[in-house]
Design an enzyme around this catalytic site. Structure first.
Site, mmCIF file in Angstrom:
data_model
loop_
_atom_site.group_PDB
_atom_site.id
_atom_site.type_symbol
_atom_site.label_atom_id
_atom_site.label_comp_id
_atom_site.label_asym_id
_atom_site.label_seq_id
_atom_site.Cartn_x
_atom_site.Cartn_y
_atom_site.Cartn_z
ATOM 1 N N TYR A 198 0.843 -1.204 0.000
ATOM 2 C CA TYR A 198 0.000 0.000 0.000
ATOM 3 C C TYR A 198 0.873 1.247 0.000
ATOM 4 O O TYR A 198 2.088 1.172 0.202
ATOM 5 C CB TYR A 198 -0.923 0.014 1.229
ATOM 6 C CG TYR A 198 -0.191 0.176 2.554
ATOM 7 C CD1 TYR A 198 -0.187 1.396 3.218
ATOM 8 C CD2 TYR A 198 0.494 -0.889 3.135
ATOM 9 C CE1 TYR A 198 0.489 1.558 4.426
ATOM 10 C CE2 TYR A 198 1.169 -0.746 4.333
ATOM 11 C CZ TYR A 198 1.166 0.478 4.978
ATOM 12 O OH TYR A 198 1.847 0.628 6.161
ATOM 13 N N HIS A 235 1.944 -8.597 -2.037
ATOM 14 C CA HIS A 235 2.910 -8.296 -0.973
ATOM 15 C C HIS A 235 4.303 -7.964 -1.519
ATOM 16 O O HIS A 235 5.229 -7.732 -0.749
ATOM 17 C CB HIS A 235 2.981 -9.506 -0.024
ATOM 18 C CG HIS A 235 3.506 -9.188 1.341
ATOM 19 N ND1 HIS A 235 4.690 -9.715 1.825
ATOM 20 C CD2 HIS A 235 3.020 -8.402 2.330
ATOM 21 C CE1 HIS A 235 4.897 -9.270 3.049
ATOM 22 N NE2 HIS A 235 3.908 -8.466 3.391
ATOM 23 N N LYS A 271 7.467 -6.009 -2.872
ATOM 24 C CA LYS A 271 7.975 -4.649 -2.654
ATOM 25 C C LYS A 271 9.182 -4.423 -3.558
ATOM 26 O O LYS A 271 10.299 -4.862 -3.257
ATOM 27 C CB LYS A 271 8.405 -4.445 -1.194
ATOM 28 C CG LYS A 271 7.233 -4.358 -0.190
ATOM 29 C CD LYS A 271 6.693 -5.699 0.188
ATOM 30 C CE LYS A 271 5.502 -5.689 1.068
ATOM 31 N NZ LYS A 271 5.777 -5.493 2.447
ATOM 32 N N ASP A 282 14.251 3.604 -14.020
ATOM 33 C CA ASP A 282 15.067 3.293 -15.194
ATOM 34 C C ASP A 282 15.731 1.923 -14.990
ATOM 35 O O ASP A 282 15.029 0.932 -14.927
ATOM 36 C CB ASP A 282 16.072 4.407 -15.473
ATOM 37 C CG ASP A 282 15.384 5.683 -15.968
ATOM 38 O OD1 ASP A 282 14.209 5.590 -16.388
ATOM 39 O OD2 ASP A 282 15.996 6.761 -15.928
#
EC number: 2.7.8.5
Length: 447
Positions: free
Chosen positions: A18, A111, A113, A118
């Site tokens: 989130y 979940h 991350k 670039d």
């Protein structure tokens, strides 16, 4: 992250559980807006694309949420910005109607991350939220100028984005044309489509990797380092390898689980494994491997006071106690097997901080430095293996400088910890209420 966004010319890709709603998160959104604005003012047509992947349930929580934070970007830059919200196919029908907000997040989440600018990639377990920017201990690895890794994660996030709900400028969501709806459509058909879309990315990366490997190690023109230097070629032989590991059990993709189990199985006598998790709730398979193999283990976990749920309202406030109960059961098993010297538990504590770092460092027998680390989103628990979408990388290195950096990172984390003993569980703060002990076996697969 802000400096990386400011410098981005071609792509910004962010995958997180989130995006928070505080001033620091707003700064990040403003930074994206500024960079997009700057790209539009360039003389040539801009090819900067921003792709953001979040979880639907967590990103929709409350009136002000991840979605409302990102709407201005979608409204101002509709051609350049994409926001995808993954909705687990397991939350559907009556279950979806009955389970309230927050609790619906226990069924399954996006979940992963990954923060990509670039050809620079940050791999982490951290979310885009105020506490991670201030006083929540996590791990971050920045891979600079790694086009192959950046391309892989761009494609992976794009694939998950394609099978997710697309946020619209009016805060509604839609599925891509021709895509099965994650919770209204047929579950098996959706999972098949998602498996195919993600596996296409993984398989094409494997083919690229095999070609690159063949060129590097088996090409006709392969020179020894001495020959290369004599010929004026200054490129050193590679000393570090990066393996992306993906786990998406709802789509029957379990690469990370297989690799993690293999690592734990193959760790020999004399090897040392440092394993850290913000939420100590290892799967039975991982626990059996830790207890049944010969390597030495030092497992770092959160003391109750630095658990992210400590002091939470309602049922969530009992979660740290449930983790204490799981930890105590595991410690008792260690003692009954006489393994408490080979497998040591340590608890992280730091005043005013919470603990969310996860990963693994492998030290081969006789070595004082690690040759491998795992870093990314999995917590090594039931959720990571069975419910959520996860990704991490294995970094395998012969570079002494990098090994020393990884060793230093491990040492700094473990420095703030104390060794767990029988006395640990005698403390008043470790008394677990009977009802928590009774419900823990029923709910441990959901948190």
């Amino acid at each position: 992250m802000q400096s990386q966004i400011n410098a981005a010319k071609r792509r910004v890709v962010m995958a997180s559980l989130y995006l928070g709603t505080g001033p620091l998160e707003q700064e990040l959104v403003d930074c994206l807006e500024h960079t997009l604005e700057k790209s539009l003012q360039a003389k040539f047509p801009s090819d900067l694309k921003v792709s953001i992947l979040l979880d639907f349930t967590r990103g929709s929580r409350g009136r002000k949420n991840s979605r409302t934070m990102l709407l201005p970007l979608l409204q101002r830059f509709p051609e350049q910005v994409r926001v995808s919200l993954f909705h687990t196919p397991n939350l559907r029908g009556l279950l979806r109607l009955l389970i309230p907000e927050r609790f619906n997040e226990t069924i399954g989440l996006q979940h992963i991350k990954v923060y990509l600018f670039d050809n620079n990639v940050i791999l982490s377990g951290a979310n885009l939220s105020d506490s991670y920017f201030t006083n929540r201990q996590d791990r971050y690895v920045l891979l600079q100028d790694c086009p192959e890794v950046a391309d892989f994660f761009t494609e992976l996030v794009g694939a998950v984005g394609d099978v997710s709900l697309q946020l619209q400028a009016d805060n509604t969501v839609q599925v891509l044309e021709g895509m099965v709806h994650p919770y209204k459509g047929d579950r098996a058909a959706y999972c098949r489509a998602a498996n195919k879309r993600v596996m296409d990315v993984i398989n094409s990366a494997r083919v690229r990797q095999q070609v690159l490997h063949a060129q590097t190690f088996h090409g006709d023109s392969l020179l020894t380092q001495e020959d290369a230097a004599a010929a004026g070629d200054r490129r050193p032989a590679p000393d570090t390898w990066i393996y992306p590991l993906v786990q998406m059990k709802p789509f029957e993709i379990q690469i990370d689980e297989i690799v993690t189990e293999t690592l734990l199985t193959e760790a020999e006598r004399g090897a040392r494994v440092y394993l850290t998790t913000g939420y100590f709730n290892l799967t039975q398979a991982y626990m059996d491997l830790v207890l049944g193999t010969r390597a030495e283990y030092q497992i770092l976990l959160a003391s109750p006071e630095v658990n992210g749920f400590f002091g939470a309202k309602g049922v969530a406030g009992a979660i740290p106690a449930a983790y204490v109960h799981i930890e105590r059961q595991f410690f008792r098993e260690l003692c009954s097997l006489g393994q408490q010297e080979r497998v040591r538990l340590q608890e992280y504590w730091r005043r005013g901080w919470t603990f969310h770092a996860k990963g693994l460092w492998l030290y081969l027998a006789g070595s004082s430095l690690p040759c491998l680390t795992l870093i990314g989103s999995p917590n090594f628990g039931y959720r990571s293996v069975h419910r959520d979408l996860e990704a991490q990388i294995a970094i395998v290195t012969e570079s002494r400088a990098l090994q020393q950096q990884l060793h230093q990172e491990q040492e700094q984390l473990y420095l703030r910890s104390g060794v767990v003993s029988s006395a640990t569980f005698e403390q008043p703060s470790r008394q677990v209420k009977l009802w928590v002990k009774m419900v823990t076996p029923l709910i441990k697969n959901f948190f």
